[in-house]
Design an enzyme around this catalytic site. Sequence first.
Site, PDB file in Angstrom:
ATOM      1  N   ALA A  75       0.703  -0.772   0.049  1.00 31.99           N
ATOM      2  CA  ALA A  75       0.112  -0.011   0.176  1.00 31.99           C
ATOM      3  C   ALA A  75       0.839   1.071   0.098  1.00 31.99           C
ATOM      4  O   ALA A  75       1.580   1.146   1.074  1.00 31.99           O
ATOM      5  CB  ALA A  75      -0.962  -0.240   1.221  1.00 31.99           C
ATOM      6  N   THR A 118      11.411   0.509  -5.158  1.00 34.49           N
ATOM      7  CA  THR A 118      11.532   0.274  -6.258  1.00 34.49           C
ATOM      8  C   THR A 118      13.382   0.687  -7.067  1.00 34.49           C
ATOM      9  O   THR A 118      13.873   1.275  -6.537  1.00 34.49           O
ATOM     10  CB  THR A 118      10.700   1.765  -7.008  1.00 34.49           C
ATOM     11  OG1 THR A 118      11.066   2.240  -7.785  1.00 34.49           O
ATOM     12  CG2 THR A 118      11.316   2.516  -5.339  1.00 34.49           C
ATOM     13  N   TYR A 142       8.960  10.085  -4.478  1.00 37.35           N
ATOM     14  CA  TYR A 142       8.795   8.508  -4.469  1.00 37.35           C
ATOM     15  C   TYR A 142       9.598   7.845  -3.578  1.00 37.35           C
ATOM     16  O   TYR A 142       9.300   6.842  -3.055  1.00 37.35           O
ATOM     17  CB  TYR A 142       7.417   8.197  -5.536  1.00 37.35           C
ATOM     18  CG  TYR A 142       7.572   6.748  -5.982  1.00 37.35           C
ATOM     19  CD1 TYR A 142       6.826   6.451  -4.623  1.00 37.35           C
ATOM     20  CD2 TYR A 142       8.410   5.545  -6.960  1.00 37.35           C
ATOM     21  CE1 TYR A 142       6.604   4.623  -4.641  1.00 37.35           C
ATOM     22  CE2 TYR A 142       8.093   4.150  -6.863  1.00 37.35           C
ATOM     23  CZ  TYR A 142       7.376   3.745  -6.744  1.00 37.35           C
ATOM     24  OH  TYR A 142       7.112   1.972  -6.244  1.00 37.35           O
ATOM     25  N   PHE A 209       7.546   9.670 -25.478  1.00 35.58           N
ATOM     26  CA  PHE A 209       8.232  10.557 -24.640  1.00 35.58           C
ATOM     27  C   PHE A 209       9.791  10.785 -25.247  1.00 35.58           C
ATOM     28  O   PHE A 209       9.908  10.768 -24.203  1.00 35.58           O
ATOM     29  CB  PHE A 209       7.694  10.482 -22.958  1.00 35.58           C
ATOM     30  CG  PHE A 209       6.531  10.722 -22.642  1.00 35.58           C
ATOM     31  CD1 PHE A 209       5.618  11.399 -23.386  1.00 35.58           C
ATOM     32  CD2 PHE A 209       6.139   9.597 -21.726  1.00 35.58           C
ATOM     33  CE1 PHE A 209       4.289  11.509 -22.885  1.00 35.58           C
ATOM     34  CE2 PHE A 209       4.165  10.215 -21.113  1.00 35.58           C
ATOM     35  CZ  PHE A 209       3.546  10.951 -22.402  1.00 35.58           C
TER      36      PHE A 209
END
Length: 330
Positions: A75, A118, A142, A209
């Site tokens: 989460a 990550t 993040y 991009f």
Amino acid sequence: MTKVLVTGGAGYIGSHVVDMLINRGYTVVVFDNLYTGHVEAVHKDATFIKGDLLDKPAVDQVFADHQFDGILHFASHTLVGESMEKPWLYLRDNAVAASNLLEAAAAGGVKRFILSSTANLFDDPAVIPIVAEERIVPGSPYGESKYIIERYLHWMERIYGMAYCCLRYFNASGAHPDGHIGEDHTPEYHLIPIILQVALGQREKLTIFGEDYDTPDGTCIRDYIHVMDLAEAHVLAFEALADGKSRKFNLGNGKGYSIREVLETARVITGETIPAVTGARRPGDPATLIADSTRITNELGWRPEFASLHQIIETAWNWHKSHPNGYTSK
Ligand code: UDP
């Protein structure tokens, strides 16, 4: 039976891990605020609790009601770009959510903890593919928020003897091979689902991009790892933590694919033209991100089973075709 708490178990990666845990005989409690998750994604044999980790009394209640052998913590807010615009959602909310969870877990005597971490910890790698030993340079709030949680875990281990494993994922992608769960974000920001939405006629075109990167075709290279392979790594890591030894692993295929290669493969699989135009670079995008997963292969015997880009896009396409509007599809 081993009983685990999965926070964020209604989300994309969490729901695939819950499905695998249930199929391997675990008892699973899912705690999710459904901010981005879907209750339909949660395996019917899991106990589902709708709640927010920022709500400390609600978290404490879960630990009053259940005795867990371990926790898998998914989460979180997870978007690099959003974190540059709303840093406190990450630097505060992700961190406070984890601290509420860890405080309750330590008080409840939990000894095994898996963190969904990550590749955004590695913004300035000395070598590519990126090894587990690489120096940590978070690339955004993040990434920083995940690093804060990794540091919390360091102290949870030292003070409470909680063994932890940080799994630092590269580009999670694909869907369950039987097509019953998959990726459903609104809005969608990730390359493969966006390409498949163009193939379905839900978007007019893909905007690439930047095509002026220092890569063979000028587009960014990423390491796409199948969500089932990620799920397998979580189960293996959870089992390994029974020895009380903490670990940190990078998780990727070890192969990079450019945006153009992803697009071409999707055109072949879908049989659709998938119009694409070149746009500006997206701020913060490194040219190449590829994982070296040698450590988890050597220590736990993990190897990607859905390693080809074809398998990844095929399973994702299967899900998107059968659920064109995600979990709200009839
Ligand atoms: N990308 C793109 N067009 C899009 C979405 C993504 O060109 O509409 C690019 C993005 O800039 C990156 C790659 O595709 O180079 C993978 O992006 P994604 O957001 O899926 O994952 P990330 O690399 O941010 O984890």
